[in-house]
Design a protein around this motif. Structure first.
Motif, PDB file in Angstrom:
ATOM      1  N   HIS A 101      13.563  65.921  51.022  1.00 62.22           N
ATOM      2  CA  HIS A 101      12.495  65.705  52.136  1.00 62.22           C
ATOM      3  C   HIS A 101      12.663  66.933  53.063  1.00 62.22           C
ATOM      4  CE1 HIS A 101      14.406  61.567  52.492  1.00 62.22           C
ATOM      5  NE2 HIS A 101      13.516  61.732  51.655  1.00 62.22           N
ATOM      6  N   PHE A 145       4.864  71.771  52.404  1.00 62.77           N
ATOM      7  CA  PHE A 145       4.240  71.462  53.144  1.00 62.77           C
ATOM      8  C   PHE A 145       3.398  72.286  53.830  1.00 62.77           C
ATOM      9  CE2 PHE A 145       2.154  69.348  56.985  1.00 62.77           C
ATOM     10  CZ  PHE A 145       0.695  68.718  56.291  1.00 62.77           C
ATOM     11  N   ILE A 146       4.061  73.439  54.639  1.00 60.71           N
ATOM     12  CA  ILE A 146       4.363  74.160  55.562  1.00 60.71           C
ATOM     13  C   ILE A 146       3.117  75.102  54.599  1.00 60.71           C
ATOM     14  CG2 ILE A 146       4.705  76.175  56.750  1.00 60.71           C
ATOM     15  CD1 ILE A 146       7.100  73.731  57.962  1.00 60.71           C
ATOM     16  N   MET A 184       3.004  63.962  54.728  1.00 64.19           N
ATOM     17  CA  MET A 184       3.057  65.703  54.076  1.00 64.19           C
ATOM     18  C   MET A 184       3.073  65.515  52.816  1.00 64.19           C
ATOM     19  SD  MET A 184       5.751  67.122  56.442  1.00 64.19           S
ATOM     20  CE  MET A 184       7.111  65.906  56.263  1.00 64.19           C
ATOM     21  N   GLU A 185       3.787  63.864  52.166  1.00 61.79           N
ATOM     22  CA  GLU A 185       3.228  63.940  50.865  1.00 61.79           C
ATOM     23  C   GLU A 185       2.574  63.642  49.696  1.00 61.79           C
ATOM     24  OE1 GLU A 185       6.865  62.189  47.682  1.00 61.79           O
ATOM     25  OE2 GLU A 185       5.482  61.114  48.106  1.00 61.79           O
ATOM     26  N   LEU A 233       9.298  69.247  53.403  1.00 59.24           N
ATOM     27  CA  LEU A 233       8.286  70.300  54.543  1.00 59.24           C
ATOM     28  C   LEU A 233       8.135  71.307  54.402  1.00 59.24           C
ATOM     29  CD1 LEU A 233       8.437  70.304  57.504  1.00 59.24           C
ATOM     30  CD2 LEU A 233      10.557  70.148  57.881  1.00 59.24           C
ATOM     31  N   LEU A 258      -0.094  66.523  51.165  1.00 54.65           N
ATOM     32  CA  LEU A 258       0.178  67.748  49.840  1.00 54.65           C
ATOM     33  C   LEU A 258       0.379  67.606  48.096  1.00 54.65           C
ATOM     34  CD1 LEU A 258       1.989  70.563  49.009  1.00 54.65           C
ATOM     35  CD2 LEU A 258       4.116  68.878  49.145  1.00 54.65           C
ATOM     36  N   VAL A 281       6.215  59.916  58.484  1.00 56.24           N
ATOM     37  CA  VAL A 281       5.708  61.070  57.957  1.00 56.24           C
ATOM     38  C   VAL A 281       6.454  61.675  56.955  1.00 56.24           C
ATOM     39  CG1 VAL A 281       6.544  63.434  59.664  1.00 56.24           C
ATOM     40  CG2 VAL A 281       6.435  61.292  60.871  1.00 56.24           C
ATOM     41  N   LEU A 282       6.672  61.236  56.292  1.00 54.28           N
ATOM     42  CA  LEU A 282       6.986  62.133  54.785  1.00 54.28           C
ATOM     43  C   LEU A 282       6.304  61.397  53.470  1.00 54.28           C
ATOM     44  CD1 LEU A 282      10.830  61.650  55.276  1.00 54.28           C
ATOM     45  CD2 LEU A 282       9.251  63.404  55.053  1.00 54.28           C
ATOM     46  N   ALA A 287      -0.345  74.089  53.582  1.00 52.93           N
ATOM     47  CA  ALA A 287      -1.063  74.016  54.563  1.00 52.93           C
ATOM     48  C   ALA A 287      -1.870  75.245  55.031  1.00 52.93           C
ATOM     49  CB  ALA A 287      -1.102  73.508  55.339  1.00 52.93           C
ATOM     50  N   SER A 304       4.929  65.597  44.486  1.00 50.36           N
ATOM     51  CA  SER A 304       6.153  65.330  45.251  1.00 50.36           C
ATOM     52  C   SER A 304       7.369  66.093  45.212  1.00 50.36           C
ATOM     53  CB  SER A 304       6.154  63.394  45.324  1.00 50.36           C
ATOM     54  OG  SER A 304       6.798  63.710  44.162  1.00 50.36           O
TER      55      SER A 304
END
Length: 690
Positions: free
Chosen positions: A288, A295-296, A272-273, A292, A276, A268-269, A299, A284
């Motif tokens: 973590h 990324f939110i 997302m990376e 997160l 992103l 998952v990480l 997006a 990057s």
């Protein structure tokens, strides 16, 4: 390594022969280091084959046309759910019933750790050994339900009639059915009975019991493709994918055992990376949590830009958010999070205080506000007047593209002048050879400093505004925007600030391809500029990774051959690598595409593909694993001055292209420092110093 020293001594061989089969089979301990009653092995085999028994009953009823396929799946899943509940509550009952017994201490620590005493086939100690149980009641229920779903859907997935329809071969059906059920049994055993120690480990401690979910989740992925093919039968590509995955399904145990497939949290990480960095134009992150959050927000920026009705508003929104998100809002200049990890047994882990962190001032506030206002003014004015101008926008964009090409060449020359070796081969005549002649050294250092300042101005002030002009003149932004335009240009306006050098190279490549290629070409006709930049960015990153990993593989191969102590043991491996070089290249390409590590086994030229993981590939925040020792005081005094020197070198371009994930080694006499770039943005770079 000396040829007289074996890779695995007697203890390691015994450990490997116990651990590797356990990892492959998902948890059954069929080889113990001591004499155990036969029922220990029999019970494990029964628990291992239990899903196959329930699935076999459902399959038999389906083959006899007694039940439909979905009723078969429901029956097998229901029986497995009941079995999982019984297994879990049996383990819970045994743990509550067992009594703690104090044992006499022995000098054999390994025997104390490994040996267990069994009194009966269904005794509490036996059940605790076979079924350790879950830490939390919620996981007990969740994993039991998941086991039922895996068994039910797996039965549906491996129905013989279904496999025969895919391949038309009874022999292939039999092989896929048998080995497919072995894969399912492995996934079920690790989920509800006893979880194996996974080769692909991301967290040091599995506090939330995520590891048991790893194998069932991959089974769910394979089953989901088959379900999609069942309900969408008119897609040939989906059918071919389903056929390939059915074959790959039986090799999942070996992929799990070799550590090629990542754990769920790392997957998952990593996803997302990657999204992103390549889909949203970010970088990057150093932690973590930051990953997160970023990324939110990123997006959300791309999604919001799609719903803005005004084209000018969209461009201004992308420009402003792209600039703001490329800043390090916690520390506005170079952020250096460092730690010293020289280890000494018994030392308490403690991170060094980060005295080099620099918080933003009002001058920096003012600088960034001015840059933001100028960027918004430039974008808005160019985009507004480009829509009414009689001059062709493509010609104006081409002129800006030529300017970007010249700017890229100038920046490349200035960066090479800052390095010790030009192109990594030729000694730079402008770089000081030594510090013996102080006057000459200071004179050349001043000259290099002036060149570095010039490059810094071009990189941070001139290049972003030039690229903003290029993007604002694009005709795709004048009409109604689509999803591709929102994603592509959100990334493009973010990359201008986040990774200016990379963005400049990508923009020049896209501009050059547009100039030299025909307008009827698919690249120019079907793709807008934002998507072209996105594709070029992915290809640029993967090409850099491929070259780096190819150099690494060649270096390991040559080092194994040139070192006399290892030549006898590695001669055969070197010859095999030469003969099987196409397969080695396939491994390198596969590792590059996944952006995963290329691992040499025991530092020998035997390469494996590691599982994909984020760049910050260790648990916890930076510095939490630091250890205090006798040498800590030296590093403590060294790091603040080192950070200042690194800040100057990075700003001047002496360290080359700053890419997250890059490693540097610093050495002074017997002092070693490991530097890793974690995060990069506009005028800041977050690194880890160990």
């Amino acid at each position: 390594m000396s040829p007289d020293v074996p890779l695995l001594n007697d203890y390691k061989q015994d450990f490997f022969l116990k651990r590797f089969p356990q990892t492959v089979l998902g948890g059954p301990r069929l080889r113990l280091g001591y004499c155990a009653p036969p029922y220990i092995y029999v019970n494990q085999i029964i628990l291992f084959l239990m899903p196959w028994v329930w699935g076999g009953i459902g399959t038999l009823l389906y083959q006899l046309s007694i039940l439909k396929d979905y009723y078969t799946a429901a029956l097998s899943g229901g029986l497995m759910l009941l079995t999982a509940i019984v297994i879990q509550f049996t383990s819970l009952y045994a743990r509550n019933k067992s009594v703690t017994v104090e044992r006499i201490l022995t000098t054999d620590i390994l025997a104390e750790e490994d040996e267990h005493e069994f009194t009966s086939c269904a005794g509490a100690e036996t059940i605790k050994f076979l079924i350790p149980g879950k830490k939390y009641i919620a996981n007990t229920v969740f994993h039991s339900v998941l086991a039922g779903l895996v068994c039910g859907l797996g039965t549906w997935y491996l129905l013989p009639n279904r496999i025969t329809l895919l391949y038309g071969s009874m022999g292939g059906t039999a092989l896929l059915f048998v080995f497919g059920w072995i894969t399912l049994c492995i996934g079920e055993y690790s989920l509800i009975v006893n979880t194996a120690t996974e080769t692909a480990t991301f967290q040091t401690q599995d506090a939330y019991e995520i590891t048991p979910l790893m194998r069932p989740l991959y089974i769910f992925f394979f089953v989901s493709v088959d379900l999609a093919h069942r309900f969408m039968v008119d897609i040939p590509a989906l059918e071919q994918t389903n056929q390939i995955l059915h074959i790959l399904f039986i090799f999942l145990p070996f992929l799990w055992a070799l550590g090629t497939l990542p754990p769920p949290d790392a997957l998952v990480l990593w996803a997302m990376e990657q999204i992103l960095e390549f889909g949203l134009g970010g970088s990057s992150m150093s932690t973590h949590l930051r990953l997160l959050i970023m990324f939110i927000i990123s997006a959300g920026t791309a999604i919001t830009s799609y719903f803005i009705p005004s084209t000018v508003g969209v461009v201004l929104f992308m420009t402003g958010l792209g600039f703001l998100l490329s800043l390090n809002l916690s520390n506005m200049d170079f952020v250096f999070k460092h730690s010293v990890t020289r280890h000494r047994a018994g030392a308490k882990s403690k991170a060094l205080p980060s005295g080099s962190e620099k918080h933003f001032t009002w001058k920096e506030y003012l600088f960034y506000i001015i840059i933001l206002v100028l960027a918004l003014l430039e974008t808005g004015l160019i985009h507004h007047f480009a829509g009414f101008s009689q001059i062709s926008k493509s010609n104006s964009q081409a002129i800006v593209g030529y300017g970007l090409m010249i700017l890229l060449i100038i920046l490349w020359i200035l960066r090479e002048i800052q390095s010790v070796y030009i192109l990594g081969i030729f000694r730079n005549p402008f770089y000081p050879k030594d510090v013996q002649t102080v006057s000459v050294f200071l004179e050349k250092q001043k000259m290099l400093m002036k060149i570095g300042i010039s490059r810094r101005i071009l990189l941070t002030l001139v290049s972003p505004f030039a690229m903003i002009a290029f993007l604002s003149l694009d005709s795709s932004l004048q009409g109604l925007h689509s999803v591709s335009i929102s994603i592509g240009f959100t990334r493009a306006f973010r990359m201008v600030w986040q990774h200016t050098e990379n963005a400049l190279l990508e923009t020049v490549i896209v501009s050059a391809l547009h100039i030299i290629s025909s307008t009827d070409l698919w690249w120019n006709r079907s793709l807008d500029t934002g998507i072209r930049l996105l594709l070029v960015g992915i290809m640029r990153d993967r090409l850099i990774q491929f070259i780096s990993k190819l150099q690494f593989a060649v270096t390991v191969l040559l080092a194994s051959w040139t070192e006399k102590k290892r030549r006898k043991t590695t001669t055969v491996l070197c010859i095999l690598n030469t003969i099987l070089s196409p397969f080695v290249l396939v491994f390198i390409v596969f590792s590059t595409l996944l952006s995963s590590p290329l691992l040499p086994l025991f530092t020998l030229p035997v390469f494996f593909v590691g599982f994909p993981r984020p760049i910050q590939s260790w648990p916890g925040t930076v510095g939490t694993a630091a250890c205090m020792c006798a040498d800590t005081v030296y590093y403590y005094q060294m790091v603040p001055r080192l950070t200042i020197a690194l800040q100057t070198a990075m700003a001047a371009g002496s360290l080359g292209l700053l890419l997250p994930g890059s490693h540097y080694l610093g050495r002074f006499q017997d002092r070693l420092i490991w530097i890793m770039i974690l995060e990069h943005g506009y005028t800041y770079c977050c690194i880890n110093i160990k």
